[in-house]
Scaffold this active site. Structure first.
Site, short mmCIF file in Angstrom:
data_model
loop_
_atom_site.label_atom_id
_atom_site.label_comp_id
_atom_site.label_asym_id
_atom_site.label_seq_id
_atom_site.Cartn_x
_atom_site.Cartn_y
_atom_site.Cartn_z
N SER A 158 -42.59 56.46 81.56
CA SER A 158 -41.93 56.92 82.78
C SER A 158 -41.38 55.75 83.56
O SER A 158 -42.07 54.77 83.83
CB SER A 158 -42.95 57.69 83.64
OG SER A 158 -42.35 58.13 84.84
N GLY A 159 -40.09 55.85 83.92
CA GLY A 159 -39.43 54.78 84.65
C GLY A 159 -38.71 53.78 83.78
O GLY A 159 -38.12 52.83 84.30
N THR A 163 -33.99 59.03 80.87
CA THR A 163 -33.06 60.06 81.33
C THR A 163 -31.66 59.50 81.50
O THR A 163 -30.67 60.11 81.07
CB THR A 163 -33.58 60.66 82.65
OG1 THR A 163 -34.89 61.21 82.44
CG2 THR A 163 -32.64 61.76 83.13
N ASN A 219 -41.76 56.33 88.85
CA ASN A 219 -40.34 56.64 88.71
C ASN A 219 -39.97 57.67 89.75
O ASN A 219 -40.71 58.64 89.97
CB ASN A 219 -40.06 57.18 87.30
CG ASN A 219 -38.58 57.39 87.04
OD1 ASN A 219 -37.75 57.01 87.85
ND2 ASN A 219 -38.26 57.99 85.93
N SER A 222 -38.61 61.16 87.42
CA SER A 222 -39.32 61.23 86.15
C SER A 222 -39.19 62.62 85.54
O SER A 222 -39.45 63.64 86.19
CB SER A 222 -40.80 60.89 86.36
OG SER A 222 -41.53 61.06 85.16
N SER A 223 -38.78 62.67 84.27
CA SER A 223 -38.70 63.95 83.56
C SER A 223 -40.12 64.40 83.21
O SER A 223 -40.85 63.68 82.54
CB SER A 223 -37.87 63.80 82.28
OG SER A 223 -36.55 63.41 82.58
N GLY A 448 -42.83 59.03 76.47
CA GLY A 448 -43.43 57.99 75.63
C GLY A 448 -44.94 58.10 75.59
O GLY A 448 -45.56 58.95 76.24
N GLU A 450 -48.70 57.71 76.33
CA GLU A 450 -49.35 57.60 77.64
C GLU A 450 -50.83 57.33 77.47
O GLU A 450 -51.49 57.94 76.62
CB GLU A 450 -49.14 58.87 78.47
CG GLU A 450 -47.70 59.09 78.90
CD GLU A 450 -47.55 60.28 79.84
OE1 GLU A 450 -48.55 61.00 80.04
OE2 GLU A 450 -46.45 60.48 80.37
#
Length: 974
Positions: A158-159, A163, A219, A222-223, A448, A450
């Site tokens: 994330s970040g 996206t 982020n 974040s998606s 990704g 985690e």
């Protein structure tokens, strides 16, 4: 890598492990038997390290665009190459055909736009600097050339910029689709006024971001779901359709938000951006007043406006093709979810029962019911009760306050999840998937790997997806490696590499973690401890080398993933894995007055009756087949049936019939469904589709945890490279021939090992390379068509030999040069000494004469100066004495004057004091005399008063005697 005596030499530049920076640069100072003494370049600190823990540095100062060209392909080399390029704003780097994209956290407008798209259009991969457009163009051109599906897999934490990277890829594909079909870009009914497919595809991004993205600590956008966009192309290369598939939406974020994160963007956009009429129609309030949103203090994102983003979302819905009525229904449903969160409960009079709290909570109940198109009493009943299917019939049980809150949150999550799925389906329906397309390009934007302090079911599923993709990635990298060997026509054998199939078998295999999780979810009384014990005691799980039980926890388990071990806590596994609509919620919402809500919760199709249909109100019989080993007692059967009667209706019922096909049809079916099984199925379908496509990989990297430009945290990036599989690709490459150098580059670097061959005109670069390798004594290398392939460590051996040979030549040159310079220095020194002696003696004589003259001048100056100083001193003393006398005399006069003034003042005070004293005595005597006079006069006045009173009494007595005599006289006269 070989031992230190083979690959290292004094002065070699190496990498050394460091706790803070992961790897730091050092230089070899001394070589011992099994270790090296190195000095760190920055601090000069000496360290003793093992030779195999000190890989050699690459000679490139700014890094290379393709890391497969590095002389030493290892972990610190990859990390340093990315860092050095990032410091020059080169955020893209190749590893073969894999693109590594580092998030710059700053706008770089010069890297994007139509001008850059034109540069990369039609250019082979590697001809220009690394760029995401190059990956997209390679996929597009290969799709057109082979008419075979292509996939672009974008991953990262994330970040990291997944996206934005996906949007750049889709923009480029839309650009190419429009470029190839410039004359026919509009899909319309005839007047050219319709929306283009390219525009609809691009506008689907902000729409899905509004409903599926949220601000997290890592982020701002974040998606919270995985997304796979498949863009269809026709033979001419234009876009003919598209389809979007989503995976594992984070439902828990709807009802629970950690501070300082936010829930999904659409909630805040709706609260701040809705018009007054919409706010009144949807009963909206500020975001701070909704429970699902005020669990966090963050309501705005710096630099973004919720109101403007709301307008953009509405515009995107319109451009995608969602009609106004459905847009209204979507926003009303979002508002209903917010109102559900403000419904609170209080205890009823009966034990373990609850009702909606009066006041604001009841108003939100009414608002939610109105927006969902259901009766408020029915909604309250669905939230505060639960029906259970028993053998005797349906039993309705009340829920306590805690259970009612969980029931409310469950309804909110399922409504939002179904609305999100509907939104994706609506986008797909509006864009339209071309199933007869020539080929397609898929863009996968997925979370990704985690690993947090607390890892739940979401992390478990996310890491399962990454394990699947990593296996696919390893196979692709291995395939590319072998393809290069075949292209270079070298002799090679099968390369062994570690596969992660054992991890996948542990998770999704028969009696794996997912199977055991689903099995425990079927028992309503099962707890997380039961699940943990099941995992600990099942041989297929416990016996796996990838599975461990933590020492300090009884409910957690650890899995050794490809990126490292991850410990999962099973506290919420069972609740989050259950994926079914509560019967009361389904029955309530399927009868809604709003068509949109009925579409989200369609009524189940009536099944064919297994019998004659006469037993309309009776509960169906249940047939359960028991397969046992040995005899079963009546008591055991009774216990089993008693347990089954307490279960939720998530099992399958068959009605008894006459054996015909018609009678065997189920009358009622409740099939157990779970998040894990659904995700496993979706993941299987995705992997099946990816296996039919040619993959292209983009690994996004987050350089630091502060989201600041220019900051590069090596340890954080290294962890992401491991999680992204980049280092795994390096390891696979190292298993074969990790060092691949074109003949020209090899000869230019290693010609000192065979200078006689280098200067021969009749030998080409390949022959010179072969001669150098033969003279160096290496074995196992391969000579390809245009490159030389070296085994791991052989490049270091060649570098050591080159260093040693250059060092010997340097020592010989230094010997002759130092001898010549020594003799020349001696002659020049002798001549200089003689000349210096003559200069020195003359200088000393002149200095002595000058000293005598200076001494005489000094004596004259001293005499005059001392006379002057004595006169100055006498004048100063005289002045000071005169001044002191004047001051003393003035002081005496002033003291005498002051004494006279004091005496005069004393006389005045004495006279005043004596007068005042005599006046006081006089006043005292006068007051005493007045007192005595007053007392004397009072005494005489009292005597006089007493006498007057005596006289008055005597007169009264005479009058009374007179009256008595008169009365006697009158009486005698009668």
């Amino acid at each position: 890598m070989a031992t230190a005596t083979v690959v290292h030499a004094v002065g070699s530049k190496v990498w050394v492990k460091d706790d803070a920076e992961s790897w730091v640069k050092a230089e070899v100072q001394k070589i011992e038997k099994d270790a090296l003494i190195v000095a760190l370049e920055e601090s000069g600190e000496l360290r003793k390290v093992k030779s195999e823990e000190a890989p050699l540095q690459n000679v490139d100062s700014r890094g290379v665009e393709d890391m497969t060209r590095l002389s030493y392909l290892h972990e610190p080399g990859v990390l340093w190459n990315i860092k050095s390029r990032y410091q020059f704003d080169d955020i893209y780097t190749y590893t073969g055909s894999i693109l590594i994209a580092v998030n710059p956290f700053a706008p770089l407008p010069h890297l994007y736009g139509p001008h850059m798209m034109d540069q990369y259009r039609g250019v082979d991969l590697g001809d220009l600097s690394p760029h995401v457009y190059a990956i997209a163009d390679a996929a597009y051109r290969q799709m057109r050339k082979e008419l075979k599906g292509q996939s672009i897999l974008v991953s990262g934490e994330s970040g990291a910029g997944k996206t934005e990277t996906s949007k750049l890829i889709m923009k480029y594909l839309a650009y190419m689709g429009g470029y190839m079909q410039a004359a026919n870009r509009r899909i319309s009914s005839g007047n050219g006024g319709g929306r283009s497919v390219e525009e609809q595809v691009l506008e689907s991004n902000p729409l899905l971001e509004a409903f599926g993205n949220a601000k997290t600590v890592r982020n701002n956008n974040s998606s919270r779901f995985g997304k796979y966009v498949e863009i269809n192309f026709h033979k001419e290369g234009g876009i003919s359709g598209a389809a979007i598939r989503t995976y594992l939406l984070e439902r828990s974020r709807v009802v629970s938000v950690n501070n300082p994160e936010r829930s999904y963007h659409i909630f805040y956009q709706l609260c701040d951006g809705a018009s007054p009429q919409e706010r009144a129609r949807w009963f909206l309030k500020p975001a701070q007043e909704f429970h699902y949103l005020n669990q966090s203090t963050c309501f705005d994102i710096p630099g973004d406006s919720n109101a403007e983003e709301y307008k953009r979302t509405v515009t995107a819905m319109a451009k995608v093709g969602i009609p106004p009525q459905q847009r209204e229904a979507v926003f009303a449903t979002v508002a209903a979810v917010l109102h559900l969160g403000n419904i609170s409960f209080v205890e009823e009079r009966e034990a373990d029962s609850s009702k909606v709290a009066p006041g604001p909570a009841y108003e939100h109940l009414q608002a939610a019911a109105a927006l969902l198109g259901v009766d408020k009493d029915g909604l309250e009943h669905a939230l505060t009760t639960r029906s259970r299917m028993m053998r005797e019939g349906v039993i309705v049980s009340p829920l306590n306050v805690r259970s009612a809150l969980d029931n409310r949150d469950s309804l909110a999550k399922i409504i939002y999840a179904k609305m999100f799925d509907w939104l994706v389906a609506a986008i797909n329906a509006a864009i339209g998937e071309d199933r007869n397309c020539a080929a397609s390009v898929g863009v996968l934007d997925i979370y990704g790997f985690e690993s947090f302090d607390f890892n739940d079911l979401e992390q478990f599923c996310i890491n399962l997806a990454n394990e699947k993709l990593q296996q696919h990635f390893n196979q692709h990298v291995f395939k590319q490696e072998q393809a290069e060997y075949e292209r270079e026509q070298i002799d090679w054998s099968y390369i062994q590499f570690v596969d992660n199939q054992d991890v996948l078998d542990l998770i999704e295999g028969k009696l794996g973690v997912l199977d055991l999780l689903d099995e425990q979810c079927r028992f309503p009384t099962s707890t997380n401890k039961d699940l943990a014990e099941k995992l600990y005691n099942t041989p297929s799980v416990r016996g796996s080398a990838r599975f461990n039980k933590p020492k300090l926890s009884q409910t957690a388990f650890t899995i050794q993933h490809y990126a490292g071990p991850v410990t999962y806590q099973t506290d919420n596994f069972l609740d989050k894995n259950k994926d079914f609509v509560v019967a009361e919620h389904q029955q309530l919402l399927e009868k809604s007055d709003r068509q949109f809500v009925r579409q989200l919760f369609p009524a189940p199709e009536p099944a064919a009756d297994a019998a004659d249909g006469s037993a309309k109100g009776s509960a169906p019989h249940t047939a359960i087949k028991l397969n046992s080993v040995g005899s079963q007692s009546v008591k055991q059967l009774g216990e089993l049936m008693g347990q089954l009667h307490t279960m939720e209706p998530q099992y399958v019922r068959w009605a008894l019939g006459d054996g015909s096909a018609k009678s065997s049809a189920p009358r009622t079916a409740f099939k157990f469904n779970s998040v894990g099984s659904q995700f496993k199925k979706q993941l299987g379908e995705l992997m099946g589709q990816l296996h039919t496509m040619e993959p292209h990989y983009v690994r996004c990297v987050k350089p630091n945890g502060l989201n600041q430009p220019g900051l590069f945290e090596s340890s954080n990036v290294l962890h992401q490279l491991r999680c992204g599989g980049v280092l795994e690709a390096v390891r696979i490459s190292c298993a074969g021939f990790p060092s691949k150098r074109p003949y020209l580059d090899f000869v230019e670097h290693f010609w000192p090992l065979a200078p006689e061959l280098y200067h021969r005109k009749d030998l080409d670069d390949r022959q010179v390379t072969e001669g150098v390798l033969r003279l160096s004594g290496l074995q196992g290398y391969q000579l390809g068509v245009s490159k030389v392939f070296l085994r791991a460590g052989q490049m270091a051996v060649l570098d050591k030999q080159r260093t040693e040979k250059l060092s010997k030549a340097a020592v010989l040159l230094q010997r002759f040069a130092r001898g010549y310079l020594g003799r020349l220095y001696y002659k020049q020194s002798q001549q200089a000494v003689v000349r210096l002696q003559s200069w020195g003696r003359g200088m000393l004589a002149r200095r002595q004469a000058r000293a005598l003259r200076e001494q005489r001048a000094v004596t004259v100056i001293q005499k005059a100066w001392r006379s002057y100083k004595m006169r100055q001193q006498y004048q100063e003393v005289l002045y000071n004495i005169t001044h002191l006398q004047a001051m003393y005399r003035g002081l005496g006069a002033r003291k005498q004057y002051a004494e006279m003034q004091r005496q005069l003042s004393a006389l005045v005070v004495q006279s005043n004091w004596r007068g005042a004293k005599q006046h006081k005595v006089f006043m005292a005597l006068r007051n005493a005399a007045l007192v005595v006079q007053g007392a004397f006069r009072c005494k005489y006045a009292l005597l006089e008063l007493r006498q007057l009173k005596t006289e008055a009494r005597e007169a009264t007595k005479l009058l009374e005697d007179k009256k008595a005599l008169e009365n006697k006289v009158r009486g005698s006269q009668k």
